[in-house]
Design a protein around this motif. Structure first.
Motif, PDB file in Angstrom:
ATOM      1  N   TRP A   1      17.145 -10.109  10.343  1.00  0.00           N
ATOM      2  CA  TRP A   1      16.463 -10.205   9.062  1.00  0.00           C
ATOM      3  C   TRP A   1      15.145  -9.425   9.077  1.00  0.00           C
ATOM      4  O   TRP A   1      14.793  -8.770   8.085  1.00  0.00           O
ATOM      5  N   ALA A   2      14.405  -9.484  10.192  1.00  0.00           N
ATOM      6  CA  ALA A   2      13.133  -8.768  10.273  1.00  0.00           C
ATOM      7  C   ALA A   2      13.323  -7.262  10.208  1.00  0.00           C
ATOM      8  O   ALA A   2      12.409  -6.538   9.792  1.00  0.00           O
ATOM      9  N   PHE A   3      14.482  -6.774  10.607  1.00  0.00           N
ATOM     10  CA  PHE A   3      14.738  -5.326  10.520  1.00  0.00           C
ATOM     11  C   PHE A   3      15.201  -4.917   9.125  1.00  0.00           C
ATOM     12  O   PHE A   3      14.925  -3.799   8.676  1.00  0.00           O
ATOM     13  N   ILE A   4      15.891  -5.805   8.408  1.00  0.00           N
ATOM     14  CA  ILE A   4      16.431  -5.468   7.092  1.00  0.00           C
ATOM     15  C   ILE A   4      15.445  -5.781   5.967  1.00  0.00           C
ATOM     16  O   ILE A   4      15.380  -5.058   4.968  1.00  0.00           O
ATOM     17  N   ALA A   5      14.649  -6.834   6.122  1.00  0.00           N
ATOM     18  CA  ALA A   5      13.797  -7.330   5.039  1.00  0.00           C
ATOM     19  C   ALA A   5      12.811  -6.307   4.480  1.00  0.00           C
ATOM     20  O   ALA A   5      12.565  -6.314   3.270  1.00  0.00           O
ATOM     21  N   PRO A   6      12.191  -5.404   5.284  1.00  0.00           N
ATOM     22  CA  PRO A   6      11.252  -4.450   4.678  1.00  0.00           C
ATOM     23  C   PRO A   6      11.871  -3.539   3.629  1.00  0.00           C
ATOM     24  O   PRO A   6      11.156  -3.019   2.764  1.00  0.00           O
ATOM     25  N   GLY A   7      13.182  -3.341   3.662  1.00  0.00           N
ATOM     26  CA  GLY A   7      13.820  -2.491   2.665  1.00  0.00           C
ATOM     27  C   GLY A   7      14.204  -3.215   1.396  1.00  0.00           C
ATOM     28  O   GLY A   7      14.791  -2.592   0.494  1.00  0.00           O
TER      29      GLY A   7
ATOM     30  N   ALA B   1       6.887  -0.528   7.550  1.00  0.00           N
ATOM     31  CA  ALA B   1       8.289  -0.258   7.216  1.00  0.00           C
ATOM     32  C   ALA B   1       8.559  -0.447   5.736  1.00  0.00           C
ATOM     33  O   ALA B   1       9.396   0.243   5.151  1.00  0.00           O
ATOM     34  N   ALA B   2       7.827  -1.365   5.092  1.00  0.00           N
ATOM     35  CA  ALA B   2       8.044  -1.611   3.667  1.00  0.00           C
ATOM     36  C   ALA B   2       7.502  -0.480   2.806  1.00  0.00           C
ATOM     37  O   ALA B   2       8.119  -0.110   1.791  1.00  0.00           O
ATOM     38  N   ASP B   3       6.322   0.104   3.179  1.00  0.00           N
ATOM     39  CA  ASP B   3       5.762   1.178   2.361  1.00  0.00           C
ATOM     40  C   ASP B   3       6.256   2.563   2.764  1.00  0.00           C
ATOM     41  O   ASP B   3       5.831   3.565   2.179  1.00  0.00           O
ATOM     42  N   GLY B   4       7.142   2.646   3.773  1.00  0.00           N
ATOM     43  CA  GLY B   4       7.730   3.932   4.145  1.00  0.00           C
ATOM     44  C   GLY B   4       6.868   4.798   5.036  1.00  0.00           C
ATOM     45  O   GLY B   4       7.187   5.981   5.209  1.00  0.00           O
ATOM     46  N   SER B   5       5.794   4.254   5.606  1.00  0.00           N
ATOM     47  CA  SER B   5       4.927   5.063   6.460  1.00  0.00           C
ATOM     48  C   SER B   5       5.404   5.122   7.907  1.00  0.00           C
ATOM     49  O   SER B   5       4.833   5.861   8.710  1.00  0.00           O
TER      50      SER B   5
END
Length: 317
Positions: A112-118, A16-20
């Motif tokens: 937080w786990a859903f928002i943090a990767p962004g 989720a953080a790298d957009g893949s």
């Protein structure tokens, strides 16, 4: 005996953080996290129903500690119930609030786990600090609200004369206390807003300190509206606490500006009539080498004609 280790792929957080991660995977992750948060709130609601009556008695303590609330016949603190199911519905409401508090670590983690990767790494670090400060500040505001409620009820009940018997309705009283706790708790989060403005660079500590007169006036006006009684005790207590928290936040902002060097001008160590230090290179420049003349370019050779195309095959074969 050698064992083949299976290579572990990237986690959902990394994807989720790298957009893949695809949109459908994001929606599926949101569904799973909402389900876990709802399940935790449901379990907390079960514990909240079990603790509803002790919590209701705790919220009733500011009123029950007053002599005017005691029934002279039974010696107990009396409330009025206007509807048949008022106390039952009140216990459900208290159980829901208690369940949200008990399940708070679970559903806050899922959010937080859903928002943090962004977020960037420094943004996540600031979020950890602000979250760690938000809970104690809210608890401090709730304790102050409980104390102000006791003094406020004592003042309000002393207004009525001896010829008036005062008995409070239980649902209105509990709503009054819980709303006051929420207002005081949210008001104590204001220093975090001040720190956020400074950490993101929207307001410097010197500018925040210049706004202290406006801030103190807003605190006293807010306290005069929020506190339930017209006496100056509760208003002054809330306004002074907010003012102290504001000046503490400004002090932290000064430390943050000094750490980042925001208040230091670019030429702070130079006098007005002093030139900036420039590095002068006095080494002599050696003469360049002589460039030989370019030789003429030969004429291009003639291009041979292409061979005839075999018509039995197309261009791809």
């Amino acid at each position: 005996m050698a064992f083949a280790l299976r290579k572990r792929g990237p986690s959902n957080f990394e994807r989720a953080a790298d957009g893949s991660m695809s949109l459908i995977e994001h929606v599926r992750e949101l569904r799973n996290r909402l389900f876990r948060a709802s399940l935790a709130i449901l379990v907390g609601f079960g514990f909240g129903i079990w603790l509803a009556e002790p919590v209701r008695k705790l919220l009733s303590k500011p009123y029950c500690d007053l002599p005017a609330s005691i029934d002279p016949v039974t010696g107990k603190c009396n409330f009025v119930q206007l509807g048949v199911a008022d106390v039952f519905l009140l216990n459900l409401k208290i159980g829901l609030w208690v369940g949200l508090i008990i399940a708070g670590p679970v559903w806050l983690y899922q959010l937080w786990a859903f928002i943090a990767p962004g977020l960037h790494r420094n943004e996540r670090r600031y979020a950890y600090v602000f979250t760690a400060l938000a809970a104690p500040l809210f608890a401090a505001g709730a304790v102050l609200a409980f104390f102000v409620t006791t003094k406020g009820l004592q003042f309000l009940l002393s207004v009525s004369g001896d010829d008036i018997a005062t008995t409070l309705e239980v649902t209105r009283y509990i709503s009054f206390v819980t709303n006051l706790i929420l207002l005081f708790g949210v008001a104590f989060e204001f220093p975090l807003v001040v720190l956020m403005l400074n950490f993101v660079g929207l307001a410097s500590a010197k500018r925040l300190l210049g706004w202290w007169r406006i801030a103190v006036f807003v605190f006293f006006a807010f306290s005069a509206v929020v506190t339930p009684t017209p006496d100056p005790f509760g208003m002054t207590a809330l306004a002074l606490c907010l003012s102290l928290l504001y000046f503490a936040a400004v002090g932290v902002a000064f430390l943050n500006d000094r750490r980042r060097g925001r208040n230091k001008p670019a030429y702070a160590g130079l006098d007005d009539d002093e030139v900036s230090p420039l590095e002068l290179d006095d080494d002599p420049v050696a003469p360049g080498q002589r460039i030989e003349a370019a030789a003429p370019v030969d004429a291009p050779e003639p291009i041979t004609a292409p061979a005839p195309i075999e018509r039995r095959y197309d261009d791809m074969t």
